[in-house]
Scaffold this active site. Structure first.
Site, PDB file in Angstrom:
ATOM      1  N   TYR A 157       0.828  -1.204   0.000  1.00  0.00           N
ATOM      2  CA  TYR A 157       0.000   0.000   0.000  1.00  0.00           C
ATOM      3  C   TYR A 157       0.862   1.254   0.000  1.00  0.00           C
ATOM      4  O   TYR A 157       0.625   2.186  -0.779  1.00  0.00           O
ATOM      5  CB  TYR A 157      -0.922  -0.015   1.229  1.00  0.00           C
ATOM      6  CG  TYR A 157      -1.824   1.196   1.333  1.00  0.00           C
ATOM      7  CD1 TYR A 157      -2.938   1.324   0.512  1.00  0.00           C
ATOM      8  CD2 TYR A 157      -1.559   2.216   2.252  1.00  0.00           C
ATOM      9  CE1 TYR A 157      -3.776   2.433   0.608  1.00  0.00           C
ATOM     10  CE2 TYR A 157      -2.394   3.320   2.351  1.00  0.00           C
ATOM     11  CZ  TYR A 157      -3.491   3.431   1.530  1.00  0.00           C
ATOM     12  OH  TYR A 157      -4.313   4.521   1.621  1.00  0.00           O
ATOM     13  N   ALA A 159       3.929   1.635  -1.027  1.00  0.00           N
ATOM     14  CA  ALA A 159       4.602   1.780  -2.321  1.00  0.00           C
ATOM     15  C   ALA A 159       3.640   2.272  -3.388  1.00  0.00           C
ATOM     16  O   ALA A 159       3.992   3.101  -4.237  1.00  0.00           O
ATOM     17  CB  ALA A 159       5.230   0.449  -2.737  1.00  0.00           C
ATOM     18  N   LYS A 161       1.035   4.202  -2.976  1.00  0.00           N
ATOM     19  CA  LYS A 161       0.715   5.611  -2.757  1.00  0.00           C
ATOM     20  C   LYS A 161       1.919   6.503  -3.074  1.00  0.00           C
ATOM     21  O   LYS A 161       1.743   7.659  -3.496  1.00  0.00           O
ATOM     22  CB  LYS A 161       0.223   5.828  -1.325  1.00  0.00           C
ATOM     23  CG  LYS A 161      -1.144   5.195  -1.070  1.00  0.00           C
ATOM     24  CD  LYS A 161      -2.212   5.730  -2.025  1.00  0.00           C
ATOM     25  CE  LYS A 161      -3.593   5.212  -1.702  1.00  0.00           C
ATOM     26  NZ  LYS A 161      -4.644   5.781  -2.587  1.00  0.00           N
TER      27      LYS A 161
END
Length: 266
Positions: A157, A159, A161
């Site tokens: 998650y 990475a 974003k």
């Protein structure tokens, strides 16, 4: 800020942050297309929007499907008019069942990137021609403070974003000559259904949270890590979206703004 006569599209607009954004833009006068895979919740939010601004529509959209995104763009133009504001909010934290595991799997990585990054690119691509032909528009992408600094519990998650922030910059550079701004928002700690899952993972991976419920983990993090010592809300994010799509932000592009009570000051 008055958006009367302008058209907004909000992906993941049926619930949570997306719903708050849709209602905020409607409150300012915009017509809003609710794009989501949850048809029942999407219809409910669209009905709320109609009570406020009078104009809304729903298009059931899987952002990982480029044809569905193209269909969303066509339906928006036909039912509400050409898009002025595109808010890429749809996102997930992992594959089905990820919260019950203590590590990320290949499927977590694939599905999270497929929705959070490729899905965002798909939707933006679908609306690009509408915006470039009119030589104007606003795009706002939802990133996260998790994209500012890695999380051992949520590497996939975090990475994804971080990739959203980079994608925002690349798209801003590409579309600047068409008078289209592209910015990102990095929300901090918001109590949402997704965070209930996140809290379970934090409790599993951090001895300091051992035995705590997800809400207790959340409240502890707010008290210990946010200088203002208060949680953020979907409405806080919606207010920031309203600013980014307004004329007040006409010369701001390629930026990622933290809405986090001072959690990260960079």
């Amino acid at each position: 800020m008055i958006f009367k006569g302008q058209v907004a599209v909000v992906t993941g607009g049926a619930t949570g942050i997306g719903r708050a954004i849709a209602l905020k833009l409607a409150d300012k006068g915009a017509s809003v297309m609710i794009a989501d895979i949850n048809d029942e919740a999407a219809e409910k939010t669209a009905a709320e929007v109609k009570e406020i601004s009078g104009k809304s529509s729903v298009f059931i959209t899987d952002v990982t499907n480029l044809e569905a995104c193209d269909g969303l763009a066509t339906a928006t133009a036909e039912t509400l008019g050409p898009v002025d504001f595109l808010v890429n909010n749809a996102g997930i934290a992992g594959s089905s069942g990820w919260q019950s595991r203590s590590h990320s799997t290949e499927e977590d990585w694939k599905q999270t990137y497929q929705v959070n990054v490729i899905g965002m690119s798909n939707v933006t691509s679908a609306f690009r021609s509408q915006m470039t032909k009119r030589r104007g528009g606003r795009i706002v992408n939802l990133a996260s403070i998790a994209g500012r600094e890695g999380r051992p519990s949520l590497p996939h998650y975090s990475a994804s974003k971080a990739a959203v922030i980079s994608l925002t910059q690349s798209t801003a550079l590409e579309l600047a000559r068409f008078n289209i701004t592209v910015n990102a928002i990095c929300p901090g700690l918001l109590w949402t259904p997704m965070w209930e899952q996140v809290g379970d993972r934090y409790a599993q991976d951090n001895p300091a949270f051992d035995g705590m419920s997800p809400r207790e983990v959340f409240d502890t993090m707010v008290a210990e890590r946010i200088p203002m010592q208060k949680e953020q809300t979907p409405e806080d994010v919606a207010d920031t979206v309203a600013f980014f799509v307004s004329e007040d932000a006409k010369n701001i592009t390629g930026q990622a703004l933290n809405v986090d009570g001072g959690f990260f000051m960079r």
